[in-house]
Motif scaffolding. Structure first.
Motif, mmCIF file in Angstrom:
data_model
loop_
_atom_site.group_PDB
_atom_site.id
_atom_site.type_symbol
_atom_site.label_atom_id
_atom_site.label_comp_id
_atom_site.label_asym_id
_atom_site.label_seq_id
_atom_site.Cartn_x
_atom_site.Cartn_y
_atom_site.Cartn_z
ATOM 1 N N GLN A 167 0.851 -1.184 0.000
ATOM 2 C CA GLN A 167 0.000 0.000 0.000
ATOM 3 C C GLN A 167 0.885 1.232 0.000
ATOM 4 O O GLN A 167 2.105 1.142 0.027
ATOM 5 N N ARG A 168 0.285 2.407 -0.032
ATOM 6 C CA ARG A 168 1.065 3.636 0.095
ATOM 7 C C ARG A 168 1.540 3.766 1.541
ATOM 8 O O ARG A 168 0.787 3.510 2.496
ATOM 9 N N ILE A 169 2.793 4.172 1.700
ATOM 10 C CA ILE A 169 3.394 4.316 3.017
ATOM 11 C C ILE A 169 4.101 5.663 3.105
ATOM 12 O O ILE A 169 4.128 6.434 2.143
ATOM 13 N N HIS A 170 4.701 5.948 4.247
ATOM 14 C CA HIS A 170 5.450 7.194 4.411
ATOM 15 C C HIS A 170 6.653 7.202 3.483
ATOM 16 O O HIS A 170 6.897 8.162 2.758
ATOM 17 N N GLY A 171 7.465 6.146 3.552
ATOM 18 C CA GLY A 171 8.569 5.993 2.615
ATOM 19 C C GLY A 171 9.925 6.428 3.122
ATOM 20 O O GLY A 171 10.949 6.059 2.542
ATOM 21 N N ASP A 172 9.962 7.205 4.201
ATOM 22 C CA ASP A 172 11.255 7.639 4.755
ATOM 23 C C ASP A 172 11.077 7.900 6.248
ATOM 24 O O ASP A 172 11.456 8.945 6.762
ATOM 25 N N ASP B 200 8.319 0.990 6.424
ATOM 26 C CA ASP B 200 8.312 2.122 7.351
ATOM 27 C C ASP B 200 8.752 1.679 8.744
ATOM 28 O O ASP B 200 9.515 2.374 9.420
ATOM 29 N N VAL B 201 8.252 0.533 9.179
ATOM 30 C CA VAL B 201 8.615 0.026 10.503
ATOM 31 C C VAL B 201 10.119 -0.179 10.601
ATOM 32 O O VAL B 201 10.755 0.209 11.587
ATOM 33 N N ALA B 202 10.710 -0.764 9.567
ATOM 34 C CA ALA B 202 12.152 -1.004 9.571
ATOM 35 C C ALA B 202 12.927 0.304 9.688
ATOM 36 O O ALA B 202 13.935 0.382 10.398
ATOM 37 N N ASP C 289 1.022 -7.042 13.922
ATOM 38 C CA ASP C 289 2.285 -6.850 14.630
ATOM 39 C C ASP C 289 3.436 -7.124 13.663
ATOM 40 O O ASP C 289 3.515 -8.219 13.074
ATOM 41 N N PRO C 290 4.334 -6.157 13.453
ATOM 42 C CA PRO C 290 5.435 -6.369 12.490
ATOM 43 C C PRO C 290 6.294 -7.570 12.826
ATOM 44 O O PRO C 290 6.910 -8.171 11.941
ATOM 45 N N LEU D 234 10.481 -8.187 7.448
ATOM 46 C CA LEU D 234 11.002 -7.110 8.295
ATOM 47 C C LEU D 234 12.526 -7.145 8.328
ATOM 48 O O LEU D 234 13.190 -6.105 8.224
ATOM 49 N N ARG D 235 13.087 -8.336 8.458
ATOM 50 C CA ARG D 235 14.551 -8.463 8.451
ATOM 51 C C ARG D 235 15.128 -7.986 7.130
ATOM 52 O O ARG D 235 16.158 -7.296 7.092
ATOM 53 N N ALA D 236 14.475 -8.340 6.017
ATOM 54 C CA ALA D 236 14.990 -7.924 4.705
ATOM 55 C C ALA D 236 14.998 -6.405 4.583
ATOM 56 O O ALA D 236 15.994 -5.817 4.129
ATOM 57 N N TYR D 237 13.917 -5.750 4.991
ATOM 58 C CA TYR D 237 13.870 -4.291 4.876
ATOM 59 C C TYR D 237 14.831 -3.616 5.848
ATOM 60 O O TYR D 237 15.454 -2.599 5.516
ATOM 61 N N GLU D 238 14.952 -4.161 7.055
ATOM 62 C CA GLU D 238 15.902 -3.558 7.994
ATOM 63 C C GLU D 238 17.328 -3.732 7.496
ATOM 64 O O GLU D 238 18.169 -2.832 7.622
ATOM 65 N N THR D 239 17.611 -4.881 6.893
ATOM 66 C CA THR D 239 18.939 -5.111 6.329
ATOM 67 C C THR D 239 19.215 -4.156 5.173
ATOM 68 O O THR D 239 20.310 -3.579 5.067
ATOM 69 N N ASP D 240 18.233 -3.980 4.301
ATOM 70 C CA ASP D 240 18.393 -3.062 3.168
ATOM 71 C C ASP D 240 18.680 -1.643 3.665
ATOM 72 O O ASP D 240 19.530 -0.940 3.101
ATOM 73 N N LYS D 241 17.988 -1.241 4.721
ATOM 74 C CA LYS D 241 18.217 0.094 5.286
ATOM 75 C C LYS D 241 19.626 0.187 5.877
ATOM 76 O O LYS D 241 20.316 1.213 5.705
ATOM 77 N N ALA D 242 20.064 -0.844 6.574
ATOM 78 C CA ALA D 242 21.403 -0.818 7.165
ATOM 79 C C ALA D 242 22.481 -0.782 6.090
ATOM 80 O O ALA D 242 23.519 -0.124 6.252
ATOM 81 N N VAL D 243 22.265 -1.479 4.977
ATOM 82 C CA VAL D 243 23.233 -1.434 3.866
ATOM 83 C C VAL D 243 23.315 -0.015 3.308
ATOM 84 O O VAL D 243 24.406 0.498 3.023
#
Length: 478
Positions: A330-335, A390-392, A431-432, A439-448
């Motif tokens: 869906q549409r999210i905040h994005g940042d 967004d959660v990540a 619950d995320p 969730l792990r994939a998105y958090e990892t992508d953000k950390a990279v």
């Protein structure tokens, strides 16, 4: 101005050519200029509008200017970024406007005058608010507002100096006008999403009062958004750092912020279409993450030992999708991060009819700045995505806050992360933590992404994302 003012506005075609040498020096020094480190080879004019006559004691020119630069090595050549400029012109600058100086004109239509960043000056800034109030149409500019909201006169403007990618002016602690600096044609989510949330009656995002667009050569640009100013609000990042410095627990605030995030996500799902992501879409998502990982590992050797484990994190959602698992996007905040959140005192502009939300304690959390990551293409920023992205982003923000104070408070980020997810689930959203693979994939992508940013911009901070990388690359990242 009278209601719905319409007037033509002409700008001398020689203005940009005469500004060229000054802009080449001034523009790269601005925090919002995206092309730092590469020379400017020239400018081209996208649009020019005279808001105050050049021959008057105070001139005001609105310019959309494309800055041409050599391409980034290894990247394909693209047109230069387009920037929104508000150029004031005076015979001489008073001392209070010294920080706004661009330079002294020696030729062209403004020869003999001093030009400067007009947003620092209350009079030109007031011109923008009056144009929004009167719904003016000046040249290609369209000043529009919600007909159900009024803008009173006499509000004193002041420019905010803490922003990076945009510029904001506060009017009498009543409104804040955010002007986008790097602009692209199309529907900007920073206006689109708050308008959609206002239609849904979501109190977590200040509803736009007015906005500024440009209609040029058949294309529409969103240039700025006027929203209520949340008086007495604390920036989430600054609030978290203050509580950390005092050794105070932030779990209650993180839980309330989780509730606010869920409320916004649920409202966006009601307001705008959702889609289902199947194997093809998730495979493409994973491939994009792996591509960013490989590129970052080439640039940052410290990341290379963790690449195999991180690839596992990115492949895991695609494996599930191949087995038939689907996700809703869906549409999210994005940042989303702590700096995109405001905590206002009880009863402030993000508050619902009954005052502050019960779980918010004595105040209310609001989400702001729906522009998304400015470096990403507009079409990508407007794509439906899983809410866990967004959660990540917020989970990574808690980690950064913990490492921003000395001495650190061990376990602070973990406590906030758990509280945030708990609050998110309390609003009826999923619950995320029940979707650990994505969730792990998105958090990892953000950390990279953070590894590459810190390696280039702040090498001393590189250990912060690398500590998360070590955790996320482990077989059991929990």
């Amino acid at each position: 101005m009278s209601e719905a003012v319409t007037r033509t506005a002409t700008t001398d075609p020689g203005l940009l050519a005469s500004l060229d040498p000054l802009l080449r020096t001034w523009l790269p020094r601005q925090r919002w200029f995206a092309g730092k480190g590469r020379p400017i080879t020239g400018f081209s004019l996208v649009g020019a509008t005279e808001l105050l006559p050049a021959h008057s004691p105070l001139g005001l020119h609105h310019l959309l200017v494309r800055a041409h630069q050599p391409p980034v090595p290894g990247a394909r050549a693209v047109p230069g970024d387009c920037y929104q400029l508000l150029i004031g012109a005076r015979e001489a600058l008073p001392p209070r406007l010294a920080p706004a100086l661009i330079g002294h004109m020696t030729e062209g239509p403004l020869a003999g005058r001093t030009v400067y960043e007009a947003l620092y000056d209350p009079q030109p800034a007031g011109v923008l608010l009056e144009a929004l109030r009167s719904r003016a149409r000046i040249g290609g500019l369209r000043f529009e507002r919600d007909p159900g909201q009024e803008i009173r006169t006499g509000l004193v403007p002041r420019m905010m100096t803490a922003e990076q990618s945009n510029s904001s002016v506060v009017y009498g602690d009543t409104f804040i006008l955010k002007l986008l600096r790097r602009v692209v044609p199309g529907t900007n989510p920073d206006l689109e999403l708050p308008l959609a949330l206002a239609r849904e009656g979501c109190p977590r995002v200040p509803a736009p009062t007015a906005w500024l667009r440009a209609e040029l050569s058949g294309e529409s640009y969103v240039l700025g958004v006027l929203q209520p100013f949340v008086q007495g609000a604390s920036d989430g990042w600054e609030l978290a750092l203050r509580e950390l410095a005092k050794g105070e627990d932030f779990a209650a605030e993180a839980r309330a912020l989780g509730r606010a995030t869920a409320e916004v996500h649920l409202a966006l799902a009601r307001a705008l279409p959702t889609v289902t992501l199947g194997h093809t879409q998730v495979r493409a998502l994973a491939d994009g993450m792996i591509e960013r990982l490989d590129a970052t590992a080439q640039a940052v050797p410290a990341l290379r030992p963790y690449v195999p484990g991180l690839r596992v994190a990115f492949e895991a959602p695609a494996i599930l999708a191949a087995e038939g698992r689907t996700w809703t996007a869906q549409r999210i905040h994005g940042d989303l991060h702590l700096g995109q959140c405001l905590r206002s005192p009880s009863g402030g502009p993000g508050t619902g009819p009954g005052g502050a939300h019960a779980a918010d304690g004595g105040g209310t959390w609001s989400l702001i700045d729906f522009e998304g990551e400015p470096a990403r293409p507009l079409a990508e920023r407007r794509m439906p995505q899983p809410t866990v992205r967004d959660v990540a982003g917020m989970l990574r923000s808690f980690d950064y806050a913990e490492h921003s104070v000395s001495p650190t408070v061990p376990g602070w980020a973990d406590t906030c992360r758990a509280a945030y997810c708990t609050g998110y689930a309390e609003c009826g959203a999923r619950d995320p933590r029940t979707d650990p693979v994505l969730l792990r994939a998105y958090e990892t992508d953000k950390a990279v992404y953070e590894v590459l940013y810190e390696a280039r911009q702040r090498p001393d901070w590189l250990p912060v994302p690398l500590s998360a990388i070590r955790r996320l690359a482990a077989p059991d990242p929990s």
